[in-house]
Design an enzyme around this catalytic site. Structure first.
Site, PDB file in Angstrom:
ATOM      1  N   HIS A 163      31.282  -5.228  18.052  1.00 28.41           N
ATOM      2  CA  HIS A 163      32.149  -4.562  17.113  1.00 28.41           C
ATOM      3  C   HIS A 163      33.551  -4.923  17.855  1.00 28.41           C
ATOM      4  CE1 HIS A 163      33.701  -0.997  16.098  1.00 28.41           C
ATOM      5  NE2 HIS A 163      34.329  -0.809  17.833  1.00 28.41           N
ATOM      6  N   LYS A 175      33.868  11.874  22.621  1.00 31.70           N
ATOM      7  CA  LYS A 175      33.070  11.986  21.236  1.00 31.70           C
ATOM      8  C   LYS A 175      31.788  11.564  22.465  1.00 31.70           C
ATOM      9  CE  LYS A 175      36.140   9.981  17.839  1.00 31.70           C
ATOM     10  NZ  LYS A 175      36.377   9.225  16.470  1.00 31.70           N
ATOM     11  N   GLU A 191      40.614  -4.219  21.846  1.00 39.67           N
ATOM     12  CA  GLU A 191      40.772  -2.821  21.811  1.00 39.67           C
ATOM     13  C   GLU A 191      41.963  -2.532  22.616  1.00 39.67           C
ATOM     14  OE1 GLU A 191      39.380  -0.780  20.007  1.00 39.67           O
ATOM     15  OE2 GLU A 191      37.787  -1.278  19.148  1.00 39.67           O
ATOM     16  N   ARG A 205      44.989  11.622  15.406  1.00 40.16           N
ATOM     17  CA  ARG A 205      43.740  10.594  16.510  1.00 40.16           C
ATOM     18  C   ARG A 205      43.042   9.189  15.093  1.00 40.16           C
ATOM     19  NH1 ARG A 205      39.004  12.987  20.099  1.00 40.16           N
ATOM     20  NH2 ARG A 205      37.955  11.009  20.304  1.00 40.16           N
ATOM     21  N   LYS A 209      45.156   5.989  25.089  1.00 47.44           N
ATOM     22  CA  LYS A 209      44.458   6.901  24.320  1.00 47.44           C
ATOM     23  C   LYS A 209      44.482   8.422  24.660  1.00 47.44           C
ATOM     24  CE  LYS A 209      39.535   7.320  22.836  1.00 47.44           C
ATOM     25  NZ  LYS A 209      38.231   7.040  22.661  1.00 47.44           N
ATOM     26  N   HIS A 241      40.177  -0.973  12.423  1.00 48.62           N
ATOM     27  CA  HIS A 241      38.271  -0.070  12.530  1.00 48.62           C
ATOM     28  C   HIS A 241      37.918  -0.580  11.277  1.00 48.62           C
ATOM     29  CE1 HIS A 241      39.449   0.085  16.420  1.00 48.62           C
ATOM     30  NE2 HIS A 241      37.769   0.549  16.853  1.00 48.62           N
ATOM     31  N   ARG A 266      22.089  24.088  26.007  1.00 49.11           N
ATOM     32  CA  ARG A 266      23.399  23.965  25.472  1.00 49.11           C
ATOM     33  C   ARG A 266      24.401  23.609  25.851  1.00 49.11           C
ATOM     34  NH1 ARG A 266      20.396  28.727  24.296  1.00 49.11           N
ATOM     35  NH2 ARG A 266      19.648  28.953  22.273  1.00 49.11           N
ATOM     36  N   HIS A 325      34.807  -1.671  10.408  1.00 53.21           N
ATOM     37  CA  HIS A 325      33.357  -1.985   9.949  1.00 53.21           C
ATOM     38  C   HIS A 325      32.862  -1.830   8.731  1.00 53.21           C
ATOM     39  CE1 HIS A 325      34.450   2.016  12.230  1.00 53.21           C
ATOM     40  NE2 HIS A 325      34.096   1.515  13.410  1.00 53.21           N
ATOM     41  N   GLU A 349      39.867  14.549  15.982  1.00 47.70           N
ATOM     42  CA  GLU A 349      40.001  13.489  14.912  1.00 47.70           C
ATOM     43  C   GLU A 349      40.832  14.486  13.205  1.00 47.70           C
ATOM     44  OE1 GLU A 349      36.868  11.033  13.981  1.00 47.70           O
ATOM     45  OE2 GLU A 349      38.382   9.459  14.644  1.00 47.70           O
ATOM     46  N   ASN A 378      42.131   4.126  14.926  1.00 45.08           N
ATOM     47  CA  ASN A 378      41.602   3.876  14.298  1.00 45.08           C
ATOM     48  C   ASN A 378      41.684   2.753  12.960  1.00 45.08           C
ATOM     49  OD1 ASN A 378      37.994   5.101  13.849  1.00 45.08           O
ATOM     50  ND2 ASN A 378      39.978   6.751  12.916  1.00 45.08           N
TER      51      ASN A 378
HETATM   52  P1  NAD Z   1      26.884  -1.863  26.116  1.00 43.60           P
HETATM   53  O1  NAD Z   1      27.087   0.065  26.122  1.00 43.60           O
HETATM   54  O2  NAD Z   1      25.822  -1.992  24.819  1.00 43.60           O
HETATM   55  O3  NAD Z   1      27.311  -2.720  26.833  1.00 43.60           O
HETATM   56  C1  NAD Z   1      26.922  -3.969  26.975  1.00 43.60           C
HETATM   57  C2  NAD Z   1      26.129  -5.049  27.491  1.00 43.60           C
HETATM   58  O4  NAD Z   1      26.808  -5.397  28.610  1.00 43.60           O
HETATM   59  C3  NAD Z   1      25.158  -3.812  27.815  1.00 43.60           C
HETATM   60  O5  NAD Z   1      23.664  -5.231  27.316  1.00 43.60           O
HETATM   61  C4  NAD Z   1      24.984  -3.324  29.479  1.00 43.60           C
HETATM   62  O6  NAD Z   1      23.011  -2.977  29.471  1.00 43.60           O
HETATM   63  C5  NAD Z   1      26.049  -4.805  29.564  1.00 43.60           C
HETATM   64  N1  NAD Z   1      26.321  -4.105  30.806  1.00 43.60           N
HETATM   65  C6  NAD Z   1      26.949  -2.992  31.183  1.00 43.60           C
HETATM   66  N2  NAD Z   1      28.238  -3.165  31.862  1.00 43.60           N
HETATM   67  C7  NAD Z   1      27.787  -3.934  32.185  1.00 43.60           C
HETATM   68  C8  NAD Z   1      28.399  -5.022  34.142  1.00 43.60           C
HETATM   69  N3  NAD Z   1      29.467  -4.133  34.753  1.00 43.60           N
HETATM   70  N4  NAD Z   1      28.284  -6.575  34.659  1.00 43.60           N
HETATM   71  C9  NAD Z   1      26.759  -7.078  33.122  1.00 43.60           C
HETATM   72  N5  NAD Z   1      26.415  -6.434  32.217  1.00 43.60           N
HETATM   73  C10 NAD Z   1      26.945  -4.766  32.010  1.00 43.60           C
HETATM   74  O7  NAD Z   1      28.170  -1.821  24.966  1.00 43.60           O
HETATM   75  P2  NAD Z   1      29.810  -1.407  24.703  1.00 43.60           P
HETATM   76  O8  NAD Z   1      30.700  -2.257  24.096  1.00 43.60           O
HETATM   77  O9  NAD Z   1      30.553  -1.517  26.369  1.00 43.60           O
HETATM   78  O10 NAD Z   1      30.088  -0.417  24.463  1.00 43.60           O
HETATM   79  C11 NAD Z   1      29.703   0.088  23.310  1.00 43.60           C
HETATM   80  C12 NAD Z   1      29.283   1.613  22.120  1.00 43.60           C
HETATM   81  O11 NAD Z   1      30.525   2.281  22.715  1.00 43.60           O
HETATM   82  C13 NAD Z   1      28.860   1.374  20.798  1.00 43.60           C
HETATM   83  O12 NAD Z   1      27.419   2.571  20.672  1.00 43.60           O
HETATM   84  C14 NAD Z   1      30.169   1.951  20.568  1.00 43.60           C
HETATM   85  O13 NAD Z   1      29.803   3.295  19.158  1.00 43.60           O
HETATM   86  C15 NAD Z   1      30.540   3.408  21.472  1.00 43.60           C
HETATM   87  N6  NAD Z   1      31.733   4.087  22.037  1.00 43.60           N
HETATM   88  C16 NAD Z   1      32.456   4.841  22.062  1.00 43.60           C
HETATM   89  C17 NAD Z   1      33.336   5.074  21.321  1.00 43.60           C
HETATM   90  C18 NAD Z   1      33.534   6.778  21.923  1.00 43.60           C
HETATM   91  O14 NAD Z   1      35.119   7.272  21.378  1.00 43.60           O
HETATM   92  N7  NAD Z   1      32.992   7.577  21.813  1.00 43.60           N
HETATM   93  C19 NAD Z   1      34.351   4.866  21.291  1.00 43.60           C
HETATM   94  C20 NAD Z   1      34.510   3.354  21.090  1.00 43.60           C
HETATM   95  C21 NAD Z   1      33.210   2.999  21.251  1.00 43.60           C
END
Ligand code: NAD
Length: 361
Positions: free
Chosen positions: A259, A138, A180, A236, A222, A243, A116, A247, A232, A240
């Protein structure tokens, strides 16, 4: 080192930004989480980098999964949760999410639901995760019907961002984070936008001082927004910006368009819409386009997107009300439309279609 305090409904946490922070990870985790049995969750790509980062983790306390968005599922969540239970983790334990946004969302969701809810730390290693995903609480997973549809609000106890880890990022993944940061400038800080313009060369060279400033300022922006509107309900929505169209484009491309690149394109199209609606003076979309191009991000699409599919995806956006597509739009560089507590405005499908097809010309 710089640090930013983020407040939320039930407390606050610190985001540390410091080149070399991983060298004193144990100390920083101890400050944020206290004395707890730690379970590290990472993907296999990031886990393989720890030798390069001189990061020693207990072998029996590391839980990994295959890198990539395809792993952000309930299946991986249940596999990780079961592994933690089998290894004897309990309420006195805590999770450390070491990796990009996929690791952060997944590990955060494990922490939110394990017995939990137990505390967790975010240790982001992509630019996107440092300046966006690791802050705000989130967490969640994707389903066949869409991204991030199952999840929770579970703020981390501490965020530890080491810009040195960004040096190993593939170019395309690195630049996705820059899109971003440009968005943060557009929505909240004209001076920050101008600093990114002036610092583009240093940012592309991954200069550590420039990166530390970039991550810190974006996190401050942020944090300012999410502290006011954690769940949200209102402001917040301005996060977006870009975005909604992003999307639509991502879904239309069957997620072939990354993305971050989609966010840049969405930002240009949404700024054009704001100009056509007379909300903002002409010229903003061009300034945004030039900056994104300078940062090596695409500013047009090779083939015109199938508009019906883009619109279909946008019609499911959670900001919509009464069947109308609503966008968070700028009224000036660094300032968003915030009319009488309404942070989004309805936009006609004709205007959306013309802005999206404009990306192909
Ligand atoms: P990711 O976590 O898939 O990383 C991208 C790639 O980079 C992966 O293959 C990973 O293994 C590699 N990688 C990570 N760190 C590395 C490093 N230091 N050196 C070399 N390779 C490395 O993708 P991302 O772009 O970091 O994140 C995308 C995700 O984030 C999506 O699922 C999205 O929905 C989420 N997201 C969440 C929020 C939130 O508020 N929670 C906001 C924006 C995005």
């Amino acid at each position: 080192m710089t640090s930013v305090r983020v407040t939320h409904a039930t407390g606050e946490y610190t985001v540390h930004v410091e080149p070399g922070a991983l060298g004193r990870l144990g100390e920083l985790l101890g400050r944020g989480l206290g004395h707890r049995h730690l379970g590290y969750i990472s993907d296999d790509t990031v886990a393989a980098l720890r030798a390069q980062w001189n990061l020693q983790l207990p072998q029996d306390g590391l839980f990994t999964f295959p890198a990539g968005e395809a792993s952000k599922t309930r299946k991986t969540w249940s596999r990780l949760s079961d592994a933690l239970l089998a290894a004897g983790y309990d309420r006195q334990s805590a999770i450390v999410a070491l990796g990009g946004g996929v690791v952060g969302d997944l590990a955060g969701f494990v922490a939110a639901t394990f017995l939990r809810g137990i505390p967790y730390a975010q240790v982001p290693t992509t630019l996107l995760a440092m300046l966006d995903a690791s802050v705000g609480g989130k967490v969640g997973v994707d389903t066949a019907l869409g991204k991030n549809l199952i999840g929770a609000f579970h703020p981390p106890a501490v965020v530890i961002a080491d810009p040195l880890t960004l040096l190993t990022l593939p170019d395309r993944v690195y630049r996705a984070g820059l899109a971003e940061a440009v968005k943060h400038g557009v929505i909240a800080d004209a001076e920050y936008f101008a600093w990114i313009e002036r610092s583009a060369g240093r940012l592309l060279a991954r200069d550590l001082e420039a990166l530390t400033h970039l991550v810190t300022r974006s996190v401050e922006i942020k944090a300012g927004v999410v502290s006011e509107d954690e769940r949200e309900g209102g402001r917040r929505a301005i996060l977006n910006a870009g975005h909604t169209i992003a999307h639509g484009l991502e879904q239309e491309s069957a997620y072939q368009l990354p993305h971050g690149e989609a966010v840049g394109l969405g930002l240009i199209a949404e700024c054009r819409i704001a100009e056509r609606m007379g909300l903002v003076a002409d010229g903003l979309s061009e300034r945004v386009r030039v900056l994104l191009a300078t940062l090596g991000l695409p500013t047009r699409v090779a083939t015109p997107p199938a508009m019906a599919r883009v619109l279909e995806a946008m019609l499911h956006d959670k900001k919509n009300r009464d069947g109308a597509i609503r966008l968070a739009l700028p009224v000036a560089l660094g300032r968003m439309h915030e009319g009488q507590g309404k942070y989004t405005v309805p936009v006609t499908q004709d205007l959306l279609a013309s802005a999206v097809s404009g990306l192909a010309s």
